[in-house]
Design an enzyme around this catalytic site. Structure first.
Site, short mmCIF file in Angstrom:
data_model
loop_
_atom_site.label_atom_id
_atom_site.label_comp_id
_atom_site.label_asym_id
_atom_site.label_seq_id
_atom_site.Cartn_x
_atom_site.Cartn_y
_atom_site.Cartn_z
N HIS A 498 0.83 -1.21 0.00
CA HIS A 498 0.00 0.00 0.00
C HIS A 498 0.87 1.26 0.00
O HIS A 498 0.72 2.14 -0.85
CB HIS A 498 -0.92 -0.02 1.22
CG HIS A 498 -1.74 1.21 1.40
ND1 HIS A 498 -3.06 1.28 1.04
CD2 HIS A 498 -1.43 2.44 1.87
CE1 HIS A 498 -3.53 2.50 1.29
NE2 HIS A 498 -2.54 3.23 1.80
N GLU A 499 1.77 1.34 0.97
CA GLU A 499 2.61 2.54 1.09
C GLU A 499 3.51 2.68 -0.14
O GLU A 499 3.81 3.79 -0.58
CB GLU A 499 3.44 2.51 2.37
CG GLU A 499 2.60 2.51 3.65
CD GLU A 499 1.62 3.68 3.73
OE1 GLU A 499 1.88 4.74 3.14
OE2 GLU A 499 0.55 3.51 4.36
N HIS A 502 1.76 4.54 -2.80
CA HIS A 502 1.89 6.00 -2.68
C HIS A 502 3.25 6.43 -3.24
O HIS A 502 3.34 7.45 -3.94
CB HIS A 502 1.83 6.41 -1.21
CG HIS A 502 0.46 6.36 -0.60
ND1 HIS A 502 -0.62 6.98 -1.16
CD2 HIS A 502 0.01 5.78 0.55
CE1 HIS A 502 -1.69 6.78 -0.39
NE2 HIS A 502 -1.33 6.05 0.66
N HIS A 505 3.16 6.50 -6.88
CA HIS A 505 2.36 7.64 -7.33
C HIS A 505 3.25 8.89 -7.39
O HIS A 505 3.14 9.70 -8.30
CB HIS A 505 1.20 7.84 -6.34
CG HIS A 505 0.10 8.72 -6.83
ND1 HIS A 505 -0.92 9.14 -6.00
CD2 HIS A 505 -0.16 9.28 -8.03
CE1 HIS A 505 -1.75 9.92 -6.69
NE2 HIS A 505 -1.31 10.01 -7.92
#
Ligand SMILES: [Zn+2]
Length: 716
Positions: A498-499, A502, A505
């Site tokens: 998940h992290e 980011h 992104h």
């Protein structure tokens, strides 16, 4: 231009760069390493080897003064306002302050020592006042408004038009059109809020640090697997209690204890301690702070011409109105609660069979859920863990980034770090061009906030000259013995992915202006790329290559993978309800207007009215809800996770429909329309460009194993 969020940064899963408009490099005190241009390889790197806590105050003060001088120059420019001399000039401004703020926010989340906390307490209101001084600069706003009015006829690119719109809207949103008296009051409110946010966050850290359950008898460890015992022993040793076991008052310590401990009395104790953080009626109690925060937010919303804080906060989100967010939450709430009742019935039956003679209580939920998981799915977390080595999973993430986006990660040793455990990787694209750096800070340390998060130290941009990004991923794994692999849970593996989503992104960002870069997107869109990336963990390509047993090196057996897949929807009632209860309470707190709110009573009454199952509490109870009380960022915005997950479940099906998780055409669209776009276009349009249609909730319901409502089926 870009100033990180100060108060309590890092408590949330992502630290968003709140955009505050300031102004081209002014003479700054370059003796202070916090203000000096970053030098060294990779376009310059943060000088973590030179930073001292006493440098923050002079650096931030000089940085703010320099930025205000730049703003004045832009505001008083005798030339007619244009995009270049106003909007772009602001983008290029306040560089020294940006650098200092960036390191300041790293200290706030990763190195929050008592001496740093004092500086933070002093600086938070000053930074808030600084930001108001800019948004309340009338000459500056008049120029922005003039560029905004002329935007259609000025020959601007779509990205430039978006930036103009955003600047204008943000200024209006922050009170640029208010009269002088209202502006003054607004600024008082913002400064007071900044202080309260800092206090809230520090109280929480104190309650996480000060309450440690020390166990000194073998029988207190009944049921705990070896890995949990080892972690507890290491934590005790860190606190000078060698030979004992410490259950620390953080999520990563609480969750395994409640899952495995056979000692119901100790489970209750750990549960009560964890869920009463900020609620001890002592010096670190957060309830009065919350009441005041809510009052001030309600007053500010009124002042700015909005019905409530929720209406104000949500204006620039993808959902746009509280009503749309509530509609989504309510659509999911009933099926989720129904699932909780089934889960509890399963657990109660199992407890009865074992002759436990208990009614399931909140401190029993994780324990019996784990037993049901074993019984129903024959899946034991401890069977999975030996295949989940932290470093192998890091390699797995790199591999996925290579497959989807053509990125390469190479460890480098020529960059200063603030702890020897932090590693830095150079990131290059398929053509071998440098696109950024990725810092990895995996281990728990005193003065580091608990949880996991991503931070951008520097955003990608290229309007003056190309600047590559620097991002970091942070976690709180307990550092093992030298040479021993760190084995992590399936949940933690998902969080890693998940992290890293980011981080990707940020790394894939391909925009001109720093305010629009990477993760600088609306709160209800920012979790979409990160949640989407979690899906790749469960692909056979990843598991076969990287989920290798730490002793034998053998990949996870297919039967075990099958079990994990089948168990994927397991306990989704619990996960959805503990989250959604928080999201609903958040929204209702911020829709309540200016009444005086007693946080304990409000939480209790709201949950009762919702029909909250008695066996579950909110994931973050109100006095510890850092997402919404350590800054404004996630206030009336905790629903964002569900909103984003609706997008990510729907987007994942774009891959499955196209033939698989590594379909290159879909990955290319994901890069072009989502990961590289930053905030250069409306997120709803970006999503439509990627998916060819708007998102629906059916995919989310399928992913969680809930019944798909009929109208959602029709809408897809
Ligand atoms: Zn996140």
């Amino acid at each position: 231009m870009l100033i990180a969020v100060f108060a309590g940064a890092g408590v949330a899963t992502i630290v968003l760069a709140g955009t505050v408009q300031a102004a081209p490099a002014v003479q700054a005190d370059v003796q202070n390493p916090l203000l000096a241009p970053w030098i060294g390889p990779y376009g310059g790197v943060p000088p973590f080897d030179k930073v001292k806590v006493e440098q923050f105050k002079p650096a931030l003060e000089a940085g703010m003064a320099g930025a205000l001088a730049e703003i004045d120059r832009i505001a008083n420019d005798p030339a007619l306002p244009t995009f270049a001399n106003t909007i772009a000039a602001m983008e290029g401004s306040a560089r020294p302050l940006d650098r200092a703020s960036s390191i300041f926010s790293v200290y706030s989340s990763n190195m929050s020592t008592p001496d740093f906390q004092k500086v933070e307490e002093e600086m938070a209101p000053k930074l808030a006042a600084f930001s108001d001084q800019i948004t309340q600069n009338e000459r500056l706003f008049a120029r922005i408004a003039a560029v905004y009015e002329a935007r259609e006829s000025a020959g601007l690119t779509p990205e430039q038009k978006r930036l103009v719109w955003l600047d204008y809207t943000n200024f209006v949103h922050a009170g640029a059109r208010l009269d002088a008296a209202s502006k003054k009051r607004l600024s008082e409110i913002n400064q007071r809020l900044a202080s309260l946010f800092t206090k809230f966050s520090q109280n929480l850290l104190a309650d996480e640090t000060d309450y440690v359950l020390l166990l000194d008898k073998q029988e207190d460890l009944a049921g705990l697997p070896a890995s949990v015992r080892a972690t507890a022993a290491a934590s005790a040793e860190e606190r000078g209690q060698k030979g004992k076991w410490a259950v620390v008052n953080t999520r990563s310590s609480m969750e395994p204890f409640l899952t495995y401990s056979d000692r119901r009395d100790l489970r209750e104790k750990v549960w009560r301690t964890y869920y009463s953080r900020g609620d001890h009626d002592d010096a670190h109690d957060n309830k009065a702070i919350i009441t005041e925060i809510l009052k001030l937010r309600a007053e500010r919303a009124k002042l700015l011409g909005y019905q409530t804080h929720a209406h104000w906060r949500m204006e620039n989100t993808m959902a746009h109105t509280p009503a749309r967010a509530m509609e989504l939450m309510q659509a999911v709430w009933q099926p989720a609660v129904a699932r909780v009742h089934e889960e509890v019935a399963d657990m109660q039956a199992l407890a009865d069979r074992e002759g436990a003679k208990i009614a399931i209580e909140p401190w029993d939920y994780r324990y019996y859920a784990e037993k049901v998981r074993k019984a129903k799915y024959d899946l034991d977390e401890n069977e999975v863990k030996p295949y989940l080595q932290l470093e192998k999973l890091r390699e797995a993430m790199f591999w996925v980034a290579g497959q989807l986006f053509g990125l390469q990660f190479t460890l480098v040793n020529d960059v200063p770090v603030n702890n020897p455990d932090i590693r830095v990787y150079k990131v290059t694209d398929a053509a071998g061009r440098l696109i950024g750096l990725w810092y990895f800070d995996p281990y728990a340390r005193p003065a580091k906030h608990s949880g996991a998060w991503m931070t951008a130290y520097r955003n990608q941009e290229r309007f003056e000259r190309p600047i590559t990004t620097i991002v970091s991923n942070n976690a709180n794994f307990v550092k093992g013995q030298a040479g021993e692999p760190i084995l992590i849970s399936w949940d933690d593996a998902e969080t890693l992915f998940h992290e890293f989503g980011h981080a990707l992104h940020g790394l894939n960002s391909n925009v001109n202006y720093p305010s629009l870069s990477g993760t600088s997107v609306p709160t209800d869109y920012v979790e979409f790329p990160s949640q989407l990336l979690e899906h790749w963990l469960l692909t056979p390509e990843v598991l076969n290559r990287f989920a290798l047993h730490y002793k034998t090196g053998q990949p996870m057996p297919p039967a075990l993978v099958e079990k994990i897949k089948r168990a994927h929807t397991f306990n989704q009632g619990f996960a959805t309800v503990e989250y959604l209860a928080g999201a609903l309470v958040d929204m209702k707190l911020h829709l309540a207007g200016d009444q005086t709110i007693d946080p304990r009573a409000f939480e209790k009454d709201t949950l009762a009215a919702l029909g909250m199952p008695r066996e579950i509490v909110m994931r973050h109870r109100t006095p510890q809800f850092a997402h919404i009380f350590s800054s404004d960022d996630y206030s009336a915005g905790y629903y964002s996770y569900l909103w984003s997950e609706t997008l990510s479940a729907d987007a994942w099906e774009a891959f499955t429909e196209a033939g698989g998780p590594y379909d290159q055409a879909t990955a290319q669209r994901l890069h072009d329309d989502v990961f590289s776009k930053g905030n250069t276009m409306d997120p709803a349009e970006a999503y439509r460009a990627f998916r060819g249609r708007d998102p629906g909730i059916a995919a989310l319901m399928r992913d969680r194993g809930f019944a798909v409502p009929t109208e959602a089926k029709a809408a897809k």
